[in-house]
Write an enzyme that holds these catalytic residues in place. Structure first.
Site, PDB file in Angstrom:
ATOM      1  N   ASP A   1      40.881 121.500   1.447  1.00  0.00           N
ATOM      2  CA  ASP A   1      39.432 121.403   1.623  1.00  0.00           C
ATOM      3  C   ASP A   1      38.715 122.351   0.671  1.00  0.00           C
ATOM      4  O   ASP A   1      39.222 122.646  -0.405  1.00  0.00           O
ATOM      5  CB  ASP A   1      39.083 121.703   3.094  1.00  0.00           C
TER       6      ASP A   1
ATOM      7  N   SER B   1      34.803 113.885   8.611  1.00  0.00           N
ATOM      8  CA  SER B   1      35.433 115.184   8.343  1.00  0.00           C
ATOM      9  C   SER B   1      35.766 115.922   9.616  1.00  0.00           C
ATOM     10  O   SER B   1      36.737 116.668   9.685  1.00  0.00           O
ATOM     11  CB  SER B   1      34.493 116.080   7.530  1.00  0.00           C
TER      12      SER B   1
ATOM     13  N   VAL C   1      35.245 129.356  19.887  1.00  0.00           N
ATOM     14  CA  VAL C   1      35.732 127.999  20.133  1.00  0.00           C
ATOM     15  C   VAL C   1      37.251 128.002  20.219  1.00  0.00           C
ATOM     16  O   VAL C   1      37.902 128.982  19.859  1.00  0.00           O
ATOM     17  CB  VAL C   1      35.273 127.021  19.022  1.00  0.00           C
TER      18      VAL C   1
ATOM     19  N   HIS D   1      32.591 123.948   4.691  1.00  0.00           N
ATOM     20  CA  HIS D   1      33.251 122.760   5.238  1.00  0.00           C
ATOM     21  C   HIS D   1      34.683 123.030   5.690  1.00  0.00           C
ATOM     22  O   HIS D   1      35.086 122.699   6.811  1.00  0.00           O
ATOM     23  CB  HIS D   1      33.215 121.672   4.167  1.00  0.00           C
TER      24      HIS D   1
END
Length: 585
Positions: free
Chosen positions: A166, A401, A223, A206
């Site tokens: 990425d 994505s 998270v 990203h």
């Protein structure tokens, strides 16, 4: 994969092939890498272009000599697959090399110059880290694929490596550092591995977001990723400035994955500059062949590639035009056919992932295609997927994505619970364990409930991946929109039938609310008898949107009847809507 309908990827400004949008995160294998000659460090010249020179796998010495004899230089070479990455300023280089004995294909990989940075790459910035307090609630995307239930069985094995191909990854992020594998990280920008410390870091946001969805640590902060116990490595294949992913970068990434034991790679991009590569174009034919060989090499070493389907709401099974290519210069509209492929997602052996906006709906932007899409996963739509961002931060993004790393995470759980499993076996299990999703009332969705153009084999299931079966219970959802006005109250109902006895003590309440200031909101679950269970009470301040699964002890309530989600807005100036909510008994 840049979404024609959603605009430029992220906030990077330049046209890029990312498949995400702006916020709405036994023995060593034989090495295939060969040292590049010292001539590659010569002074950069304007007009330098990159080429793939394809020959038979094995010793490429003769072909490399021909490259230098015909006005080129060898930037990198991968003899195991017969691919040479060459640079040249000569406008006749490709045509000349196509006539050389032993050369099978030659193709330019870009319509713009190779940046000068290729010869002396700058290291990406190492951002200062923001501290985040405790708390990592289970989010709706994780409960949608039963990842939260899977964690009770296993969070994944630290022996399983997942490669994030990425824009790079912020390895210092508090939610990624515990699982980050620096020893197997590198930059493959420009098509040659750069193993300097930090070369793998993010040149955007990203890749860090994607990495968090795969394997953010289960550490009480921020998270949790789908497989929070596995190891992640960053292979940066995006070039700085442009954030473009050219074919030589992808080839380098796949070769690195094979040589470094990655069980899974996630690929949330398409290979620039062509959205689709057509075999009747000499340049693109070389790109197809080179990337195909690299993918086969990686798979032969035990690595499964998972890739995003793209964000143009395009039918990949019925291709007619491409208006977005080449994206490194001036795009033109051209007629194409199904022989033209989106790389890497349509390469043989790659798992192609479409995006779901809810448990039963295709995301509005997601590409689709009968017998092209393999499986589906949450990717966000009106509400994005919340994950890690560089600098210790967090945020939401939407796109295929964001769907692809959910599948890569489930694949990593499969590898964790099935040591020795092959890529082909992982592909099979992803398909057979997926939850069937029927087509909506949309003529573009052809096929059956078991396999169709929108969802392929269905939505991936993390709980089945770890060898467990879903607990008894039923799922109910109201996907309808209910407007939330200033200083007003709105309710969305769900009628529950066919459930025996009382609700469970662990009733799951999935809530998706679109709102620009969630500190204004009080959110209650109202039982059929009118009992009220508060799940959100004006916390979160100016944060946008609620996308979370709450656990409610509703064991005193009769299950059957009409349940309501009640949202009360307590201040002026911000409005929104209940986007969807669900109950799992």
């Amino acid at each position: 994969m840049l979404a024609a309908t959603l605009g430029a990827a992220l906030v990077l400004g330049a046209p890029a092939a990312l498949a995400g949008t702006a916020p709405v995160s036994p023995s060593a294998p034989a090495k295939a890498f060969a040292a590049a000659p010292t001539s590659q460090s010569a002074t950069w010249a304007a007009g330098t272009r990159a080429y793939l020179v394809i020959t038979a796998p094995g010793d490429s010495t003769a072909v490399r000599s021909a490259v230098t004899a015909n006005g080129g230089s060898v930037f990198a070479h991968y003899d195991a697959i017969g691919v040479v990455v060459a640079h040249s300023t000569s406008g006749t280089f490709a045509a000349t090399m196509r006539g050389v004995s032993g050369v099978q294909k030659v193709g330019a990989t870009r319509t713009s110059d190779v940046p000068a940075d290729a010869y002396n790459p700058a290291l990406p910035a190492n951002p200062a880290q923001s501290a985040t307090g405790s708390g990592e609630p289970v989010r709706a995307d994780m409960s949608q694929i039963k990842a939260d239930q899977a964690w009770a069985v296993t969070t994944g094995s630290a022996t399983v490596k997942v490669g994030i191909l990425d824009t790079g990854v912020d390895d210092q992020h508090q939610d990624l550092a515990p699982n980050f594998n620096a020893a197997d990280s590198a930059s493959c920008a420009y098509g040659k591995a750069d193993t300097r410390a930090g070369a793998w870091r993010d040149v955007g946001t990203h890749g860090t977001h994607v990495a968090g969805t795969v394997a953010a640590a289960k550490n009480g902060k921020g998270v949790i990723g789908v497989a929070p116990g596995v190891k992640i490595s960053s292979v940066r294949i995006a070039e700085p400035g442009s954030s473009l992913f050219f074919a030589e970068n992808t080839i380098c990434g796949f070769m690195w994955a094979g040589d470094h034991g990655f069980k899974v790679t996630n690929n949330s991009y398409y290979t620039d500059p062509w959205q689709f590569n057509c075999p009747d174009n000499l340049d693109q034919a070389a790109i197809i062949e080179g990337t195909r060989r690299a993918q086969e090499y990686a798979e032969g070493k035990g690595s499964l590639q998972v890739a995003a389907a793209g964000n143009s709401n395009y039918d990949l099974a019925n291709k007619t035009t491409d208006s977005e290519s080449p994206n490194d210069s001036t795009p033109v509209t051209r007629t194409i056919t199904n022989a033209c492929i989106d790389i890497p997602t349509e390469l043989p052996g790659v798992v192609t992932v479409s995006s779901m906006g809810s448990a039963t709906a295709k995301a509005s932007y997601s590409n689709f295609g009968r017998d092209v899409i393999d499986v589906a996963a949450p990717g966000g739509d009106a509400v994005g997927i919340y994950s890690t961002l560089p600098g210790g931060k967090y945020g939401s993004m939407s796109g295929t994505s964001m769907a692809s790393p959910h599948v890569a995470g489930v694949a990593a759980l499969l590898a964790s619970t099935n040591p020795g499993i092959t890529p082909a076996q992982i592909r099979e299990k992803l398909a057979t364990q997926a939850t069937d999703i029927a087509c909506p009332s949309d003529g573009r969705c052809t096929g059956t409930t078991a396999k169709n153009a929108f969802f392929g084999e269905g939505q991936v299931d993390a709980l089945k991946a770890v060898g467990a079966t879903p607990p008894p219970g039923k799922f109910f959802q109201n996907p309808g929109d209910f407007a939330i006005g200033d200083n007003s109250t709105v309710e969305s109902p769900i009628t529950v039938t066919g459930v025996t006895g009382n609700a469970p003590a662990t009733l799951k309440v999935g809530v998706t609310v679109v709102h620009t200031y969630i500190g204004d909101l009080k959110v209650d679950l109202v039982a059929p008898d009118g009992s009220v269970y508060t799940v959100h009470n004006r916390s979160g301040g100016s944060t946008d949107n609620i996308n979370q699964t709450y656990t409610v002890n509703a064991s005193s309530e009769v299950a059957n009847g009409t349940w309501k989600l009640r949202v009360n807005d307590n201040a002026g100036g911000d409005t929104g809507r209940i986007d969807a909510w669900n109950l799992t008994f």
